[in-house]
Design a protein around this motif. Sequence first.
Motif: not given
Length: 455
Positions: A330-340
């Motif tokens: 979940l943490c990695c997913y949110l990081l990728v989403f924020v960068r997107h």
Amino acid sequence: MKTQLASKPAHMASSISGGWRWSPVHRAGLACAVVYAVLAWFSTQPQLLSPLPFYGLLGSAFALSLLAFRHAEGISPVQLLLWAAAFRLIGCVGEPLLEDDFFRYLWDGYRFFESGSPYGIAPAAYFGDASIPQAFINVLGQINYPYVPSIYGPTLEYSFLLSHLIAPAQVWPLQLLYSLVDLALIGLLLRLADRKWVLLYAWSPLVIKELAYTAHPDGVGVFFLILALYWRREQVFAGAAAALALSVGAKVIAWLLVPFVLWRMPRRYWAVFVLVLAALYVPFLLQHGSDLAGLQVFAQRWQFNGSLYALVSHAFSIPVARWSLGLAFLCCYLLVFVRHCQKPRWEIPRGDQLIGLFFLVSPVVNAWYLLWLLPFAAIYPQWWSWSASMAVLLSYLTGINFQNSLVKLPLLQLPLWVRLLEYGSVAAAGLAEWVMVRRTSLNECRQALKNSASN
């Protein structure tokens, strides 16, 4: 002058003919077709299939695809599609390899046609039912996990129904249908990625084995997902939302990309997504059935070919593995989403990173799951993703698949050395690429400093 004008078309025809006959990419294509034809013959002789011919043939096909990749400038988009169609047609002539999931697809299509819904009742409930036609009694007896209701989403169930309408209790309509859908996907990728990487997808032994030979339906969901991303890029918002819903209606893994597609899209198109998804599910829910019951059993009980999940659950416990890895993902997913979201313009998301991370923490990683990853590997090429497309085929090294293997294999579990080889090769490819990129960056920095000093 007349002689020169007359000779030009003949010269052009000779060039075209020579391009097909003698260019390295077409030689590789012809050799690949022979390899897949031999594999199709082995598929009809299951008693002769052992790890050596299976991996030897698929390894040869992969090597030939790499040769074609090196000479991809010598192939046009039309020729690429023709070779892809030829390989898949050969696979359709063969029979499913090392898989029996297709019996469930045939059964679901039959139940959908007969009762209006394939959900709610496990196949085992029909054992001993004299009203079942003989062809489907044979199908019923070969369904794996017959006490579990169907886990397949409504989008896929409609494909099973279509296959039943074409030829009941026959697998070839599924093979043909999924091959045609995959050709449409290749056409989309030609608009989104460099041709040489699309060639690597179109010639991928994993894709051809899982779709054309084995008739796994994941390609349908993948096609609608990539179509949604393409239409989102082209700002065809209604089509993107509808295609995204159809992908989610195929398999739940498509939910990973939903926020990325809907982000910055007008809210009325969010409603299109919800309405299309509801149109898929509501008719079955009204009959008190959906894929949720089967998926719940799948999520609670099944483990196969996991990596981090297998390590953590073995070292601690299954609940610890689920919560810790779920939180990390979940943490990695949110990081990728924020960068997107921080990018000034919408871009196709890094689905390779999202899906790769998901598989890393998942308790189940079957070979055909990587069909969701490979289109993104064509759009965002990475060594690790393409090495994974071959390494994951090692997950077939179980005793139930190769009973005549020279090395004694566990019936349903993968030996430890297989997992080490599978995931180790992917990690090695990723590390090698990282080292190469780092060295290239350092050399470029040094050259830039040298040039600035000289100026």
